[in-house]
Design a protein around this motif. Structure first.
Motif, PDB file in Angstrom:
ATOM      1  N   VAL A  53       8.783 -46.229  27.278  1.00 61.60           N
ATOM      2  CA  VAL A  53       7.900 -46.272  28.324  1.00 61.60           C
ATOM      3  C   VAL A  53       8.405 -46.083  29.589  1.00 61.60           C
ATOM      4  O   VAL A  53       9.334 -46.047  30.064  1.00 61.60           O
ATOM      5  CB  VAL A  53       7.470 -47.830  28.374  1.00 61.60           C
ATOM      6  CG1 VAL A  53       6.756 -48.332  29.496  1.00 61.60           C
ATOM      7  CG2 VAL A  53       6.877 -48.478  26.981  1.00 61.60           C
ATOM      8  N   CYS A  54       7.241 -45.352  30.446  1.00 67.00           N
ATOM      9  CA  CYS A  54       7.753 -44.839  31.448  1.00 67.00           C
ATOM     10  C   CYS A  54       6.496 -44.328  32.385  1.00 67.00           C
ATOM     11  O   CYS A  54       5.351 -44.169  31.730  1.00 67.00           O
ATOM     12  CB  CYS A  54       8.727 -43.703  31.805  1.00 67.00           C
ATOM     13  SG  CYS A  54       8.102 -42.136  31.017  1.00 67.00           S
ATOM     14  N   ASP A  55       6.698 -43.969  33.621  1.00 64.56           N
ATOM     15  CA  ASP A  55       5.429 -43.625  34.627  1.00 64.56           C
ATOM     16  C   ASP A  55       5.309 -42.038  34.506  1.00 64.56           C
ATOM     17  O   ASP A  55       6.686 -41.490  34.845  1.00 64.56           O
ATOM     18  CB  ASP A  55       5.613 -43.953  36.059  1.00 64.56           C
ATOM     19  CG  ASP A  55       4.979 -45.226  36.066  1.00 64.56           C
ATOM     20  OD1 ASP A  55       4.516 -45.933  35.166  1.00 64.56           O
ATOM     21  OD2 ASP A  55       5.543 -46.056  37.086  1.00 64.56           O
ATOM     22  N   VAL A  56       4.487 -41.639  34.435  1.00 63.79           N
ATOM     23  CA  VAL A  56       4.284 -39.863  34.807  1.00 63.79           C
ATOM     24  C   VAL A  56       3.092 -39.315  35.395  1.00 63.79           C
ATOM     25  O   VAL A  56       2.187 -40.438  35.951  1.00 63.79           O
ATOM     26  CB  VAL A  56       4.346 -39.099  33.295  1.00 63.79           C
ATOM     27  CG1 VAL A  56       5.593 -39.297  32.600  1.00 63.79           C
ATOM     28  CG2 VAL A  56       3.116 -39.427  32.401  1.00 63.79           C
ATOM     29  N   ALA A  57       3.339 -38.218  36.110  1.00 61.26           N
ATOM     30  CA  ALA A  57       2.239 -37.583  36.785  1.00 61.26           C
ATOM     31  C   ALA A  57       1.708 -36.394  36.317  1.00 61.26           C
ATOM     32  O   ALA A  57       2.539 -35.769  35.411  1.00 61.26           O
ATOM     33  CB  ALA A  57       2.582 -37.469  38.368  1.00 61.26           C
ATOM     34  N   THR A  58       0.495 -35.974  36.665  1.00 59.31           N
ATOM     35  CA  THR A  58       0.033 -34.903  35.857  1.00 59.31           C
ATOM     36  C   THR A  58      -0.610 -33.689  37.186  1.00 59.31           C
ATOM     37  O   THR A  58      -1.092 -34.618  38.142  1.00 59.31           O
ATOM     38  CB  THR A  58      -1.062 -34.981  34.699  1.00 59.31           C
ATOM     39  OG1 THR A  58      -2.085 -35.999  35.043  1.00 59.31           O
ATOM     40  CG2 THR A  58      -0.158 -35.457  33.493  1.00 59.31           C
ATOM     41  N   ASP A  59      -0.878 -32.623  36.766  1.00 60.95           N
ATOM     42  CA  ASP A  59      -1.601 -31.783  37.964  1.00 60.95           C
ATOM     43  C   ASP A  59      -3.005 -32.473  37.942  1.00 60.95           C
ATOM     44  O   ASP A  59      -3.628 -32.597  38.953  1.00 60.95           O
ATOM     45  CB  ASP A  59      -1.716 -30.308  37.350  1.00 60.95           C
ATOM     46  CG  ASP A  59      -0.461 -29.765  37.315  1.00 60.95           C
ATOM     47  OD1 ASP A  59       0.468 -30.257  37.781  1.00 60.95           O
ATOM     48  OD2 ASP A  59      -0.351 -28.647  36.512  1.00 60.95           O
ATOM     49  N   GLU A  60      -3.529 -32.997  36.747  1.00 57.65           N
ATOM     50  CA  GLU A  60      -5.173 -33.329  36.645  1.00 57.65           C
ATOM     51  C   GLU A  60      -5.055 -34.641  37.057  1.00 57.65           C
ATOM     52  O   GLU A  60      -4.191 -35.681  36.613  1.00 57.65           O
ATOM     53  CB  GLU A  60      -5.698 -33.117  35.394  1.00 57.65           C
ATOM     54  CG  GLU A  60      -6.716 -31.910  35.573  1.00 57.65           C
ATOM     55  CD  GLU A  60      -7.462 -32.069  34.320  1.00 57.65           C
ATOM     56  OE1 GLU A  60      -8.208 -33.207  34.064  1.00 57.65           O
ATOM     57  OE2 GLU A  60      -7.496 -31.363  33.294  1.00 57.65           O
ATOM     58  N   ALA A  61      -5.905 -35.358  37.948  1.00 61.09           N
ATOM     59  CA  ALA A  61      -5.946 -36.716  38.458  1.00 61.09           C
ATOM     60  C   ALA A  61      -6.573 -37.365  36.985  1.00 61.09           C
ATOM     61  O   ALA A  61      -7.119 -36.804  36.151  1.00 61.09           O
ATOM     62  CB  ALA A  61      -6.901 -37.199  39.466  1.00 61.09           C
ATOM     63  N   HIS A  62      -6.340 -38.678  36.687  1.00 62.55           N
ATOM     64  CA  HIS A  62      -6.670 -39.330  35.470  1.00 62.55           C
ATOM     65  C   HIS A  62      -8.185 -39.494  35.197  1.00 62.55           C
ATOM     66  O   HIS A  62      -8.815 -39.797  34.159  1.00 62.55           O
ATOM     67  CB  HIS A  62      -5.862 -40.506  35.336  1.00 62.55           C
ATOM     68  CG  HIS A  62      -6.013 -41.626  36.371  1.00 62.55           C
ATOM     69  ND1 HIS A  62      -7.226 -42.443  36.496  1.00 62.55           N
ATOM     70  CD2 HIS A  62      -5.254 -42.567  37.083  1.00 62.55           C
ATOM     71  CE1 HIS A  62      -7.095 -43.307  37.393  1.00 62.55           C
ATOM     72  NE2 HIS A  62      -5.807 -43.420  37.935  1.00 62.55           N
ATOM     73  N   GLN A  63      -8.818 -39.773  36.468  1.00 59.95           N
ATOM     74  CA  GLN A  63     -10.333 -40.054  36.395  1.00 59.95           C
ATOM     75  C   GLN A  63     -10.598 -41.142  35.302  1.00 59.95           C
ATOM     76  O   GLN A  63     -11.702 -41.187  34.555  1.00 59.95           O
ATOM     77  CB  GLN A  63     -11.048 -38.872  35.914  1.00 59.95           C
ATOM     78  CG  GLN A  63     -10.793 -37.914  37.004  1.00 59.95           C
ATOM     79  CD  GLN A  63     -11.256 -36.226  36.463  1.00 59.95           C
ATOM     80  OE1 GLN A  63     -12.553 -36.058  35.605  1.00 59.95           O
ATOM     81  NE2 GLN A  63     -10.460 -35.341  36.305  1.00 59.95           N
ATOM     82  N   ASN A  64      -9.797 -42.040  35.461  1.00 58.92           N
ATOM     83  CA  ASN A  64      -9.949 -43.319  34.424  1.00 58.92           C
ATOM     84  C   ASN A  64      -9.934 -43.089  32.946  1.00 58.92           C
ATOM     85  O   ASN A  64     -10.792 -43.709  32.225  1.00 58.92           O
ATOM     86  CB  ASN A  64     -11.439 -44.113  34.900  1.00 58.92           C
ATOM     87  CG  ASN A  64     -10.910 -44.683  36.484  1.00 58.92           C
ATOM     88  OD1 ASN A  64     -11.492 -43.797  37.416  1.00 58.92           O
ATOM     89  ND2 ASN A  64     -10.326 -45.802  36.807  1.00 58.92           N
TER      90      ASN A  64
ATOM     91  N   THR B 236      -3.852 -30.425  27.597  1.00 51.61           N
ATOM     92  CA  THR B 236      -4.907 -30.960  28.258  1.00 51.61           C
ATOM     93  C   THR B 236      -4.764 -31.317  29.797  1.00 51.61           C
ATOM     94  O   THR B 236      -5.812 -31.133  30.387  1.00 51.61           O
ATOM     95  CB  THR B 236      -5.365 -32.243  27.315  1.00 51.61           C
ATOM     96  OG1 THR B 236      -5.406 -31.874  26.141  1.00 51.61           O
ATOM     97  CG2 THR B 236      -6.666 -32.547  27.641  1.00 51.61           C
ATOM     98  N   LEU B 237      -3.757 -31.965  30.129  1.00 56.03           N
ATOM     99  CA  LEU B 237      -3.619 -32.373  31.638  1.00 56.03           C
ATOM    100  C   LEU B 237      -2.788 -31.619  32.463  1.00 56.03           C
ATOM    101  O   LEU B 237      -2.365 -32.146  33.597  1.00 56.03           O
ATOM    102  CB  LEU B 237      -3.078 -33.790  31.479  1.00 56.03           C
ATOM    103  CG  LEU B 237      -3.987 -34.843  30.770  1.00 56.03           C
ATOM    104  CD1 LEU B 237      -3.232 -36.159  30.800  1.00 56.03           C
ATOM    105  CD2 LEU B 237      -5.442 -35.064  31.556  1.00 56.03           C
ATOM    106  N   GLY B 238      -2.523 -30.400  32.016  1.00 56.27           N
ATOM    107  CA  GLY B 238      -1.551 -29.649  32.683  1.00 56.27           C
ATOM    108  C   GLY B 238      -0.239 -29.794  32.530  1.00 56.27           C
ATOM    109  O   GLY B 238       0.068 -30.649  31.696  1.00 56.27           O
ATOM    110  N   SER B 239       0.797 -29.763  33.564  1.00 51.84           N
ATOM    111  CA  SER B 239       2.102 -30.137  33.310  1.00 51.84           C
ATOM    112  C   SER B 239       2.368 -31.418  33.749  1.00 51.84           C
ATOM    113  O   SER B 239       1.665 -32.009  34.532  1.00 51.84           O
ATOM    114  CB  SER B 239       3.060 -29.130  34.162  1.00 51.84           C
ATOM    115  OG  SER B 239       2.732 -29.203  35.246  1.00 51.84           O
ATOM    116  N   PHE B 240       3.462 -32.016  33.293  1.00 52.46           N
ATOM    117  CA  PHE B 240       3.943 -33.348  33.317  1.00 52.46           C
ATOM    118  C   PHE B 240       4.904 -33.476  34.665  1.00 52.46           C
ATOM    119  O   PHE B 240       5.638 -32.564  34.604  1.00 52.46           O
ATOM    120  CB  PHE B 240       4.296 -34.089  32.127  1.00 52.46           C
ATOM    121  CG  PHE B 240       3.238 -34.317  31.342  1.00 52.46           C
ATOM    122  CD1 PHE B 240       2.472 -35.465  31.484  1.00 52.46           C
ATOM    123  CD2 PHE B 240       2.919 -33.641  30.317  1.00 52.46           C
ATOM    124  CE1 PHE B 240       1.486 -36.004  30.541  1.00 52.46           C
ATOM    125  CE2 PHE B 240       1.919 -33.866  29.372  1.00 52.46           C
ATOM    126  CZ  PHE B 240       1.248 -35.118  29.653  1.00 52.46           C
TER     127      PHE B 240
END
Ligand SMILES: Cc1cc2nc3c(=O)[nH]c(=O)nc-3n(C[C@H](O)[C@H](O)[C@H](O)COP(=O)(O)OP(=O)(O)OC[C@H]3O[C@@H](n4cnc5c(N)ncnc54)[C@H](O)[C@@H]3O)c2cc1C
Length: 384
Positions: free
Chosen positions: A182-193, A247-251
């Motif tokens: 389990v951890c936090d990640v971010a992506t190029d694309e916003a999550h848009q819920n 799908t979400l670009g790079s992490f």
């Protein structure tokens, strides 16, 4: 001399705390024993996907306003690696404002604890139940409160220790030989819920939307989970990209990574007279489909409801407990089977099975009653 209470709850995690809150106006004397000392920080990176049904219960418990920061899930995409077929679930199609909400375990625990502090429930932090027993006349609990040993007597003992299992028997265990990273990640694309559940041959991989980006729950073999937890950020993100796809670009990885072992554990029957197990103590599930806390919260809510309906009469009577057990049987059994079947069906790397699974996912997406069944289960559990 044992200190007498009507109801003792052993374990003040989210489920035990919810039961205590549900009983705050019952007229019964209620004590909650929690092993963690008061004010001790929670070392838990988990996020919890709360179903719509859980939100309704948390509202009734008066806790929801403190969880206003929870992130709504509007859409869920279910897919599989190395296979075709995907299912899209949406709140709009289901006719609800959201399919669920994502809160951290810490925020959930904090909100419940704060509400308890405003109630008449006696919370004994830093007190670990060491042994429990029950007979027709009452339940007994031996407790370590720091250096002091105490004995409590109750008409009803609710064990909500998360499956630490005290000295209880009749627990069945199945080791999935998987662990969840389990951890936090971010992506190029916003999550848009949006939320994603992707089945890979090693286990499911989930991305849940949060205020910080995404919460990742990556299930895999325990050795691999430990290896992934130790990688540098670039290598870790590369492996995640390979497993999840583009799908979400790079992490980008941030925050620490925590690994949880995964087993299925469930109590096969009532463990002792005047004793009831709830939440993870009654059943510890695989986190696929985010059902564990939601099911445990329904345990707590239904038990509190049964006790309240009985008014001032004996909260640990066999009539009340028998009625509670039979009322909960269907939801428990169906939810255990649902999560266990998902793991058995989707986490085995048998090439011949892939088209069948893909066909199953495609059919699920294309057959409205089947999709509706899945959505209702995610929203409200087996009785939805
Ligand atoms: C990686 C992961 C992701 C998950 N995601 C989801 C999700 O998205 N949605 C969902 O619904 N569920 C999810 N779950 C499941 C969920 O976390 C559990 O179902 C939930 O935490 C169970 O709550 P509980 O109060 O029964 O047990 P716990 O959360 O384990 O709390 C037990 C409490 O009892 C205390 N305790 C232990 N022993 C004693 C003792 N002897 N005496 C007194 N106190 C004691 C502990 O200190 C603790 O506070 C996830 C689980 C994992 C591992």
């Amino acid at each position: 001399m044992a200190e007498p209470y009507d109801i003792i709850i052993a374990g003040g995690g989210p489920v035990g705390a919810a039961l205590a809150l549900g009983l705050r106006d019952s007229g019964h004397s209620v004590a909650l024993l929690e092993a963690r000392p008061r004010g001790a920080g929670l070392d838990d990176a988990r996020t919890i996907a709360l179903s719509w049904g859980s939100r309704l219960i948390l509202e009734r418990l008066g806790v929801w306003p403190a969880l206003a920061q929870a992130t709504a899930i509007q859409r869920i995409t279910v897919s599989q690696q190395h296979g075709f077929g995907r299912v899209e679930l949406s709140a709009r199609e289901a006719g609800v404002p959201a399919l669920g909400f994502v809160a951290t375990y810490t925020a959930l625990q904090r909100a419940l604890t704060a509400a308890l502090e405003r109630s008449a429930v006696q919370v004994m932090a830093g007190c670990a139940a060491r042994a429990v027993s029950g007979d027709r006349d009452g339940a007994m609990v031996s407790v370590d409160c720091g250096d002091v040993q105490r004995q409590f007597a109750a008409r009803l003992l609710a064990v909500a220790d998360g499956g630490a299992n005290l000295n209880l028997t009749h627990i069945k265990t199945c080791d999935y030989r998987q662990a969840a990273l389990v951890c936090d990640v971010a992506t190029d694309e916003a999550h848009q819920n949006r939320a994603f559940e992707r089945f890979t041959p090693e286990g499911p991989l989930a991305l849940l939307p949060t205020a910080r980006g995404w919460s990742l729950v990556w299930t895999t073999a325990p050795d691999r989970a430990r290896e992934l937890a130790g990688l540098d950020d670039a290598e870790f993100c590369g492996r995640l990209h390979a497993a999840f796809g583009a799908t979400l670009g790079s992490f980008r990885a941030h925050g620490r990574r925590q690994v949880f072992p995964l087993v299925l554990k469930y109590a096969t029957r009532s463990v002792a007279p005047r004793t009831v197990l709830i939440g993870n103590a009654a059943q510890t599930l695989h986190p696929v489909a985010g059902q564990g806390f939601n099911l445990g919260l329904r345990d707590a809510w239904e038990l509190a409801h049964a006790i309240m309906e009985h008014g001032a009469s004996d909260p640990g009577s066999s009539a009340l407990l028998d009625a509670y057990f039979s009322q909960r049987r269907f939801d428990r059994t169906a939810t255990i089977l649902f999560t266990d079947s998902l793991i058995r069906l989707f986490s085995k790397d048998i090439p011949l099975f892939n088209p069948v699974r893909g066909g199953g996912l495609a059919a699920l997406g294309g057959i409205p009653p089947a999709k509706n069944f899945l959505v209702r289960r995610m929203l409200f559990g087996a009785r939805g």
